[in-house]
Design an enzyme around this catalytic site. Structure first.
Site, PDB file in Angstrom:
ATOM      1  N   GLU B  49      21.974 -27.724  -6.585  1.00 11.11           N
ATOM      2  CA  GLU B  49      21.839 -27.914  -8.029  1.00 11.11           C
ATOM      3  C   GLU B  49      22.762 -26.918  -8.723  1.00 11.11           C
ATOM      4  O   GLU B  49      22.757 -25.732  -8.410  1.00 11.11           O
ATOM      5  CB  GLU B  49      20.378 -27.675  -8.434  1.00 11.11           C
ATOM      6  CG  GLU B  49      20.084 -27.947  -9.891  1.00 11.11           C
ATOM      7  CD  GLU B  49      18.633 -27.588 -10.273  1.00 11.11           C
ATOM      8  OE1 GLU B  49      17.823 -27.267  -9.380  1.00 11.11           O
ATOM      9  OE2 GLU B  49      18.338 -27.604 -11.474  1.00 11.11           O
ATOM     10  N   ASP B  60      14.450 -22.200 -19.853  1.00  9.01           N
ATOM     11  CA  ASP B  60      14.753 -21.223 -18.814  1.00  9.01           C
ATOM     12  C   ASP B  60      14.244 -19.832 -19.142  1.00  9.01           C
ATOM     13  O   ASP B  60      14.258 -19.398 -20.288  1.00  9.01           O
ATOM     14  CB  ASP B  60      16.264 -21.181 -18.565  1.00  9.01           C
ATOM     15  CG  ASP B  60      16.729 -22.419 -17.805  1.00  9.01           C
ATOM     16  OD1 ASP B  60      16.178 -22.662 -16.721  1.00  9.01           O
ATOM     17  OD2 ASP B  60      17.601 -23.132 -18.310  1.00  9.01           O
TER      18      ASP B  60
END
Lengths: 405, 266
Positions: B49, B60
């Protein structure tokens, strides 16, 4: 969903939460069920007379509504043109229009059984209003605020703490409103089960832009009625400052279908629209997606969000509410820019002539009024939203004027 | 069969789960990212990824936020990220690459152009964090037309009714965000996974990858005992910061061993 009347500008957003191509729900999956739950709860509340009655009660007895409509006679004479009226939102409890929305949202939070409140704040007005209603309703409150704003809005930080809120300085990015909103969203993702996020402006994922607008519409609704009483007619021009745009949409919405009323939103042009330091998203930005909605954003060619700048912490945001983006595109509202220096001048002018120290946010609107009023005849009426008081800004202003307090 | 589907089919034959490590593009520079991609692929990564840096990564935690900032400082752009993928593909045709990022840079690039260029560079799938199914029509047609898998996030808050809607239009694998929270913070327990994974399994035939808070070889092993793949991100970025790219590869090798130690019924 609203009844969507194609010939009215007041029936948006559509079922997808869009104003034209703007708005929508661009959030991570963790938040999506909550956004949908909020929408359902809001629809139910909106249709419930008991909710409206409770809201009215607090607005009248706690906030002190209706707020006055003031004929700014000395300023009108000084400018020598149109007759100027101020909608006195700075007289509300906590000193700005922000409380209108906070009362609405905390009543909604209670209805939904939420037990913890979070919010973001720029200038601190929304933070103070949120901390205030949390004290009143006895709910724990966490406020995210950019570290730069914590520094330039110290009195409001202290107020929030006095009211029992926890203030978390955010130091990521430019450490201003945008970054505070990022961290508030992160908190929400981590605490979805018990937490209600009171967004302070008419932006964010659907249904926030609609819900905040609805709670702020009382500004325009009252002003319209008060002006009818005083002058027997609608204003020729309505002016308000726009950061995220909640006070402006609150003033404008009632007039959207009145073609005779010219609507002007004033963006913060910072050090100048053609410098890199401003917050004029509509004039200098392009459409993109941030904080859950599609709207005009200050961004670079690669779609990275740029840092905004304004002397006013409340306008220091690289985006704007989606309804304003749409009203800009269809040219129903004109959006102009006012620089830091022009706002500082207007701040002093209003203080001296009217005995009202305005917030730096609405000093931007006043600065445009100063340019516009002399160009209009004495028979014209201008309605300006004086959305907040300037006590919180005296340190910033003193610094710019070279005075130590 | 897409490269992602091919990898999961082969692993099913082998009777084991997949390891999906994460690289934030250009953190701290392009060369390091390319070295990490190659090194991970050679040391047990089944899929990789790649994070596309964005100024405002709302889902995040602090670790990936900081990595994104370093990436942007090093000059990361979407064009640059696709260039990186293109260069990796010159040597490696078999390891699927999934790009993870936020919508605005893709809109700025142009959705159609981005899907075309990503596919041409050798990207296999996209994870767009702030694109829920409600808004997916913006990207889905172009992604499909260019053979890119759209990998959707499923959260603990996603109810069964909604699950169907999220899975519709998903391909490649589904990404189970095992906690309510941001990346790199809490960790889901074995009991959490034993409760949550069967619920998703019942709704889809797609492989299930689990991410957010997976840090150690033991945790990765626990994850693949229940699901089909473990995604590991924040801890690898921390290692990169504190130690070196070589140390990251060492940790990927250890994580891969943890994953391989769990044998699954074919």
């Amino acid at each position: 969903m609203n009844d969507h009347t194609p010939n009215s500008l007041r029936s948006w957003p559509d079922a997808r939460g869009r104003f034209g191509e703007f708005g929508g729900r661009y959030v991570a999956e963790t938040l999506m069920p909550l956004i949908l739950e909020l929408e359902t709860a809001y629809r139910a509340a909106k249709a419930d007379p008991a909710f409206q009655a409770e809201l009215d009660y607090y607005l009248k007895h706690y906030v002190g509504r209706p707020s006055a409509l003031w004929h700014a006679q000395r300023l009108s004479e000084h400018l020598g043109g149109a007759k100027i009226y101020f909608k006195r939102e700075e007289l509300n409890h906590t000193g700005a229009h922000k409380i209108n929305n906070c009362i609405g949202q905390i009543l909604l939070a209670k209805r939904m059984g939420k037990t913890r409140i979070i919010a973001e704040t720029g200038a601190g007005q929304h933070g103070v209003a949120t901390a205030t209603v949390c004290a009143l309703f006895n709910l724990p409150c966490t406020i995210y605020m950019g570290a730069v704003d914590v520094e330039r809005q110290k009195p409001n930080v202290f107020r929030m703490k006095l009211l029992g809120a926890e203030v978390i300085p955010v130091s990521s990015g430019a450490a201003t409103l945008k970054d505070a909103m990022n961290d508030a969203l992160r908190d929400w993702v981590a605490n979805v089960h018990d937490t209600f996020y009171i967004i302070g402006t008419a932006a964010g994922p659907h249904p926030y832009p609609e819900l905040v607008r609805d709670f702020q519409c009382i500004i325009g609704n009252e002003a319209r009625e008060q002006l009818m009483e005083a002058e027997g007619r609608l204003p020729d021009v309505a002016i308000a400052a726009v950061g995220g745009g909640s006070n402006a949409i609150g003033l404008f919405h009632t007039f959207l279908d009145e073609a005779s009323v010219r609507l002007i939103g004033v963006e913060a042009a910072g050090k100048g629209m053609h410098t890199s330091e401003h917050a004029a998203s509509l004039n200098m930005g392009r459409p993109g997606v941030l904080h859950g909605n599609r709207t005009y954003l200050l961004q670079d060619d690669d779609g990275q969000i740029l840092e905004a700048h304004s002397i006013s912490a409340g306008l220091d945001y690289p985006g704007i509410g989606p309804e304003h983006s749409w009203l800009h595109d269809i040219k129903r509202v004109e959006y102009v820019g006012i620089t830091d220096d022009e706002a500082l001048e207007a701040f002093q002018l209003c203080s001296r002539l009217e005995g009202i120290i305005p917030a730096l946010e609405c000093a931007h609107a006043i600065a445009h009024l100063v340019k516009l009023a002399p160009t209009l005849g004495k028979d014209k009426l201008i309605l300006l939203n004086l959305s907040g008081r300037g006590d919180k800004d005296i340190f910033t202003v003193a610094k710019h004027l070279g005075t130590m307090i | 069969m897409s490269r992602i589907a091919g990898v999961f089919a082969a692993l099913r034959q082998e009777g084991r789960g997949a390891l999906i490590p994460f690289v934030e593009a250009y953190d701290p520079d392009r060369e390091t990212s390319l070295m990490l991609l190659n090194g991970m692929a050679e040391n047990g990564a089944d899929i990789i990824e790649i994070g596309m840096p964005f100024t405002d990564p709302m889902a995040d935690g602090p670790t990936i936020q900081a990595a994104g900032r370093r990436g942007l400082l090093a000059g990361a752009t979407l064009k640059g990220v696709l260039g990186l993928v293109h260069e990796f593909r010159r040597q490696n045709r078999h390891t699927p690459l999934v790009l993870m990022g936020y919508l605005n840079p893709i809109c700025a690039y142009g959705v159609k152009a981005f899907c075309e260029d990503a596919s041409a560079a050798g990207v296999d799938g996209l994870i767009i964090v702030d694109l829920p199914p409600e808004e997916a029509d913006l990207v889905l047609p172009d992604a499909n037309a260019n053979g890119l898998d759209i990998i959707r996030l499923i959260a603990p808050t996603t109810c069964d009714v909604r699950l169907k809607q999220v899975l519709e239009g998903s391909s490649g694998f589904v990404y189970y965000v095992s906690i309510t929270g941001i990346t790199g913070t809490r960790t889901a327990s074995a009991a959490d996974l034993a409760r949550d994974i069967p619920r998703i399994r019942a709704a889809t035939d797609l492989p299930i990858a689990v991410g957010f808070g997976v840090r150690t070889p033991d945790q990765a092993a626990t994850v693949v005992a229940h699901a089909d793949a473990a995604i590991v991100a924040s801890v690898l970025i921390e290692t990169l910061c504190k130690e070196s790219p070589e140390a990251v590869i060492r940790d990927v090798r250890a994580l891969a061993e943890g994953v391989k130690a769990v044998s699954k019924a074919a």
